[in-house]
Design a protein around this motif. Structure first.
Motif, PDB file in Angstrom:
ATOM      1  N   ALA A 137       0.813  -1.218   0.000  1.00  0.00           N
ATOM      2  CA  ALA A 137       0.000   0.000   0.000  1.00  0.00           C
ATOM      3  C   ALA A 137       0.846   1.268   0.000  1.00  0.00           C
ATOM      4  O   ALA A 137       0.402   2.302  -0.496  1.00  0.00           O
ATOM      5  CB  ALA A 137      -0.950  -0.001   1.196  1.00  0.00           C
ATOM      6  N   ASP A 138       2.054   1.198   0.529  1.00  0.00           N
ATOM      7  CA  ASP A 138       2.925   2.381   0.592  1.00  0.00           C
ATOM      8  C   ASP A 138       4.069   2.329  -0.416  1.00  0.00           C
ATOM      9  O   ASP A 138       4.967   3.159  -0.359  1.00  0.00           O
ATOM     10  CB  ASP A 138       3.494   2.532   2.005  1.00  0.00           C
ATOM     11  N   THR A 139       4.047   1.377  -1.328  1.00  0.00           N
ATOM     12  CA  THR A 139       5.096   1.253  -2.332  1.00  0.00           C
ATOM     13  C   THR A 139       4.788   2.165  -3.519  1.00  0.00           C
ATOM     14  O   THR A 139       3.761   1.987  -4.181  1.00  0.00           O
ATOM     15  CB  THR A 139       5.208  -0.210  -2.818  1.00  0.00           C
ATOM     16  N   PRO A 140       5.648   3.130  -3.789  1.00  0.00           N
ATOM     17  CA  PRO A 140       5.386   4.039  -4.920  1.00  0.00           C
ATOM     18  C   PRO A 140       5.279   3.272  -6.242  1.00  0.00           C
ATOM     19  O   PRO A 140       6.070   2.379  -6.528  1.00  0.00           O
ATOM     20  CB  PRO A 140       6.603   4.958  -4.920  1.00  0.00           C
ATOM     21  N   GLY A 141       4.263   3.608  -7.007  1.00  0.00           N
ATOM     22  CA  GLY A 141       4.090   3.013  -8.326  1.00  0.00           C
ATOM     23  C   GLY A 141       3.480   1.624  -8.339  1.00  0.00           C
ATOM     24  O   GLY A 141       3.285   1.044  -9.409  1.00  0.00           O
ATOM     25  N   PHE A 142       3.157   1.059  -7.168  1.00  0.00           N
ATOM     26  CA  PHE A 142       2.584  -0.289  -7.139  1.00  0.00           C
ATOM     27  C   PHE A 142       1.173  -0.265  -7.703  1.00  0.00           C
ATOM     28  O   PHE A 142       0.370   0.590  -7.377  1.00  0.00           O
ATOM     29  CB  PHE A 142       2.559  -0.852  -5.712  1.00  0.00           C
ATOM     30  N   GLN A 143       0.874  -1.223  -8.560  1.00  0.00           N
ATOM     31  CA  GLN A 143      -0.433  -1.339  -9.194  1.00  0.00           C
ATOM     32  C   GLN A 143      -1.186  -2.512  -8.572  1.00  0.00           C
ATOM     33  O   GLN A 143      -0.728  -3.661  -8.661  1.00  0.00           O
ATOM     34  CB  GLN A 143      -0.285  -1.574 -10.702  1.00  0.00           C
ATOM     35  N   ALA A 144      -2.325  -2.238  -7.955  1.00  0.00           N
ATOM     36  CA  ALA A 144      -3.133  -3.278  -7.320  1.00  0.00           C
ATOM     37  C   ALA A 144      -3.662  -4.243  -8.382  1.00  0.00           C
ATOM     38  O   ALA A 144      -4.047  -3.838  -9.475  1.00  0.00           O
ATOM     39  CB  ALA A 144      -4.286  -2.651  -6.556  1.00  0.00           C
ATOM     40  N   ARG A 145      -3.665  -5.554  -8.037  1.00  0.00           N
ATOM     41  CA  ARG A 145      -4.161  -6.579  -8.953  1.00  0.00           C
ATOM     42  C   ARG A 145      -5.225  -7.416  -8.255  1.00  0.00           C
ATOM     43  O   ARG A 145      -5.251  -7.508  -7.037  1.00  0.00           O
ATOM     44  CB  ARG A 145      -3.023  -7.483  -9.421  1.00  0.00           C
ATOM     45  N   ASP A 146      -6.076  -8.034  -9.055  1.00  0.00           N
ATOM     46  CA  ASP A 146      -7.147  -8.858  -8.512  1.00  0.00           C
ATOM     47  C   ASP A 146      -7.593  -9.851  -9.579  1.00  0.00           C
ATOM     48  O   ASP A 146      -7.253  -9.698 -10.755  1.00  0.00           O
ATOM     49  CB  ASP A 146      -8.328  -7.983  -8.085  1.00  0.00           C
ATOM     50  N   LEU A 147      -8.355 -10.844  -9.151  1.00  0.00           N
ATOM     51  CA  LEU A 147      -8.977 -11.798 -10.063  1.00  0.00           C
ATOM     52  C   LEU A 147     -10.459 -11.499 -10.128  1.00  0.00           C
ATOM     53  O   LEU A 147     -11.083 -11.218  -9.106  1.00  0.00           O
ATOM     54  CB  LEU A 147      -8.805 -13.231  -9.554  1.00  0.00           C
ATOM     55  N   ASP A 148     -11.021 -11.577 -11.304  1.00  0.00           N
ATOM     56  CA  ASP A 148     -12.463 -11.476 -11.452  1.00  0.00           C
ATOM     57  C   ASP A 148     -12.984 -12.908 -11.458  1.00  0.00           C
ATOM     58  O   ASP A 148     -12.939 -13.610 -12.472  1.00  0.00           O
ATOM     59  CB  ASP A 148     -12.823 -10.752 -12.745  1.00  0.00           C
ATOM     60  N   PHE A 149     -13.465 -13.355 -10.300  1.00  0.00           N
ATOM     61  CA  PHE A 149     -13.874 -14.739 -10.115  1.00  0.00           C
ATOM     62  C   PHE A 149     -14.928 -15.145 -11.135  1.00  0.00           C
ATOM     63  O   PHE A 149     -14.832 -16.205 -11.755  1.00  0.00           O
ATOM     64  CB  PHE A 149     -14.400 -14.945  -8.690  1.00  0.00           C
TER      65      PHE A 149
END
Length: 113
Positions: free
Chosen positions: A32-44
Motif C-alpha cells: 500500500a505504501d510502495t510508490p508506483g505499485f499497481q493493485a491486482r485482482d482476479l475477477d472470479f
C-alpha cells in the motif's frame, strides 16, 4: 483444476481461485505504501465463465481500476482491499462448509449410520 467434478461440483476450483485471489489482495495491502505499485485482482465470475467450456480454470490477475490513485502512482486503496479480502474469505469459507457437508454425507452413506 477441474471445474466439472461430479461429486464436489465447482467448489474445489472455487476454493483454489479464492485462495489465489486472497494472496493477490494480501500482496496489494502489503504494498500500500510502495510508490508506483499497481493493485491486482482476479475477477472470479469472469474466470469461472471463461473456463466452464474448457473444463479447467486459468487465473490470470488483472490490474484493479483505481478509485483514487495516489500522487506516487500507487493504486492500492486499503479499505477496498480489506473489504475484498473479507469477501473472498467469506466465499472460501462457504465452499469449505459445502465440501465438509458433502464429505460427511458421503461418509454416512458408506458407513450406513
Amino acid at each position: 483444476m477441474t471445474i466439472n467434478d461430479p461429486v464436489f461440483g465447482v467448489h474445489p476450483a472455487a476454493m483454489q481461485l479464492q485462495r489465489r485471489r486472497m494472496e493477490l489482495i494480501a500482496a496489494n495491502i502489503a504494498n500500500a505504501d510502495t510508490p508506483g505499485f499497481q493493485a491486482r485482482d482476479l475477477d472470479f465470475r469472469q474466470v469461472l465463465a471463461s473456463t466452464q467450456a474448457a473444463g479447467t480454470a486459468a487465473a490470470d490477475p488483472a490490474y484493479r481500476v483505481a478509485v483514487q490513485p495516489a500522487a506516487d502512482g500507487n493504486t492500492v486503496d486499503v479499505q477496498i482491499e480489506q473489504a475484498q479480502f473479507a469477501d473472498a474469505a467469506l466465499r472460501y469459507q462457504a465452499s469449505l462448509q459445502f465440501l465438509d457437508a458433502r464429505i460427511k454425507g458421503l461418509l454416512t452413506a458408506f458407513t450406513g449410520q
